[in-house]
Design a protein around this motif. Structure first.
Motif, PDB file in Angstrom:
ATOM      1  N   THR A  17     -29.100  17.321 -23.710  1.00 30.81           N
ATOM      2  CA  THR A  17     -29.093  17.266 -22.243  1.00 30.81           C
ATOM      3  C   THR A  17     -28.350  16.045 -21.703  1.00 30.81           C
ATOM      4  OG1 THR A  17     -31.091  18.613 -22.057  1.00 30.81           O
ATOM      5  CG2 THR A  17     -30.540  17.230 -20.168  1.00 30.81           C
ATOM      6  N   PRO A  18     -28.666  14.811 -22.152  1.00 26.63           N
ATOM      7  CA  PRO A  18     -27.936  13.659 -21.592  1.00 26.63           C
ATOM      8  C   PRO A  18     -26.437  13.696 -21.924  1.00 26.63           C
ATOM      9  CG  PRO A  18     -29.753  12.934 -23.025  1.00 26.63           C
ATOM     10  CD  PRO A  18     -29.714  14.422 -23.082  1.00 26.63           C
ATOM     11  N   LEU A  19     -26.096  14.195 -23.106  1.00 26.05           N
ATOM     12  CA  LEU A  19     -24.690  14.266 -23.520  1.00 26.05           C
ATOM     13  C   LEU A  19     -23.897  15.209 -22.615  1.00 26.05           C
ATOM     14  CD1 LEU A  19     -22.376  13.719 -25.596  1.00 26.05           C
ATOM     15  CD2 LEU A  19     -23.235  15.719 -26.833  1.00 26.05           C
ATOM     16  N   VAL A  20     -24.403  16.427 -22.424  1.00 21.96           N
ATOM     17  CA  VAL A  20     -23.648  17.396 -21.615  1.00 21.96           C
ATOM     18  C   VAL A  20     -23.647  16.999 -20.136  1.00 21.96           C
ATOM     19  CG1 VAL A  20     -23.918  19.285 -23.259  1.00 21.96           C
ATOM     20  CG2 VAL A  20     -25.531  19.095 -21.375  1.00 21.96           C
ATOM     21  N   LYS A  21     -24.735  16.375 -19.685  1.00 20.74           N
ATOM     22  CA  LYS A  21     -24.795  15.913 -18.291  1.00 20.74           C
ATOM     23  C   LYS A  21     -23.724  14.851 -18.051  1.00 20.74           C
ATOM     24  CE  LYS A  21     -28.069  14.382 -14.799  1.00 20.74           C
ATOM     25  NZ  LYS A  21     -29.448  14.026 -14.511  1.00 20.74           N
ATOM     26  N   LYS A  22     -23.584  13.932 -18.992  1.00 18.15           N
ATOM     27  CA  LYS A  22     -22.570  12.881 -18.899  1.00 18.15           C
ATOM     28  C   LYS A  22     -21.158  13.487 -18.884  1.00 18.15           C
ATOM     29  CE  LYS A  22     -21.169   8.655 -21.264  1.00 18.15           C
ATOM     30  NZ  LYS A  22     -21.388   7.808 -22.430  1.00 18.15           N
ATOM     31  N   MET A  23     -20.989  14.624 -19.546  1.00 22.27           N
ATOM     32  CA  MET A  23     -19.687  15.293 -19.601  1.00 22.27           C
ATOM     33  C   MET A  23     -19.432  16.157 -18.355  1.00 22.27           C
ATOM     34  SD  MET A  23     -19.773  16.439 -23.615  1.00 22.27           S
ATOM     35  CE  MET A  23     -18.117  17.121 -23.647  1.00 22.27           C
ATOM     36  N   GLY A  24     -20.440  16.265 -17.473  1.00 25.90           N
ATOM     37  CA  GLY A  24     -20.257  17.025 -16.237  1.00 25.90           C
ATOM     38  C   GLY A  24     -20.775  18.449 -16.280  1.00 25.90           C
ATOM     39  N   TYR A  25     -21.576  18.761 -17.286  1.00 26.18           N
ATOM     40  CA  TYR A  25     -22.124  20.109 -17.438  1.00 26.18           C
ATOM     41  C   TYR A  25     -23.633  20.089 -17.249  1.00 26.18           C
ATOM     42  CZ  TYR A  25     -17.649  20.527 -19.795  1.00 26.18           C
ATOM     43  OH  TYR A  25     -16.316  20.491 -20.091  1.00 26.18           O
ATOM     44  N   GLU A  56     -15.239  24.307 -26.330  1.00 26.79           N
ATOM     45  CA  GLU A  56     -14.699  23.623 -27.514  1.00 26.79           C
ATOM     46  C   GLU A  56     -15.013  22.128 -27.481  1.00 26.79           C
ATOM     47  OE1 GLU A  56     -10.573  24.686 -27.233  1.00 26.79           O
ATOM     48  OE2 GLU A  56     -10.884  26.595 -28.274  1.00 26.79           O
ATOM     49  N   GLU A  57     -14.820  21.504 -26.309  1.00 26.24           N
ATOM     50  CA  GLU A  57     -15.077  20.067 -26.170  1.00 26.24           C
ATOM     51  C   GLU A  57     -16.553  19.750 -26.435  1.00 26.24           C
ATOM     52  OE1 GLU A  57     -14.577  16.542 -22.816  1.00 26.24           O
ATOM     53  OE2 GLU A  57     -14.678  18.627 -22.153  1.00 26.24           O
TER      54      GLU A  57
END
Length: 157
Positions: A17-25, A56-57
């Protein structure tokens, strides 16, 4: 080997969750299921939709994170995807995220004599979904426990 699928899903959610949130998702859902081997499915969303490049990212970064954390001690396939245009809504937070959008709801138990409702999500409060019927603008209060299936509907232009 005893596999606690629910515990793995919860741990993956905590990590991802924190990873994808930081990426804008936004993390829409996580599934871990046996499908010709084990599959860990990360389902993402963002305003404007998800592209193959987005998947992919995120897949590269999530794969690296999960390799380091090593929470799944056996071989599995990682999939990163979008929930799709007519995505199924299964949790209160899904309904909250799509407030204002058109949804088709199939009910286990009727509400006001109806087993199927098409309407706009007007909120979720204490386990009750508020739907504004598409044609009549009548507001229905639907207990989430009565919902068998709910999917977003495409608006007609």
């Amino acid at each position: 080997m005893q596999i606690n699928e629910k515990a793995i899903v919860e741990r993956v959610k905590e990590l991802v969750t924190p990873l994808v949130k930081k990426m804008g998702y936004r993390l829409f859902d996580v599934e871990f299921k046996p499908e010709r081997g084990w599959v860990l499915r990360i389902i993402l969303d963002k305003e404007g939709g998800i592209t193959i490049g987005d998947c992919e990212e995120v897949s590269r970064k999530v794969s690296a994170l999960l390799d380091v954390e090593d929470i799944i001690p056996f071989s599995y396939m990682l999939e990163v995807s979008s929930p799709g245009l007519n995505r199924e809504l299964t949790k209160p937070e899904h309904f909250e995220f799509f407030e204002g959008r058109l949804v088709r709801v199939i009910l286990r138990q009727p509400v006001e004599g109806r087993r199927e409702i098409k309407g706009y999500i007007r909120g979720v409060t204490e386990g009750v979904l508020k739907l504004e019927e598409k044609d009549s603008r009548n507001i229905l209060h639907v207990p989430l426990s009565h919902v068998a299936r709910a999917n977003l509907e495409m608006e007609e232009w």
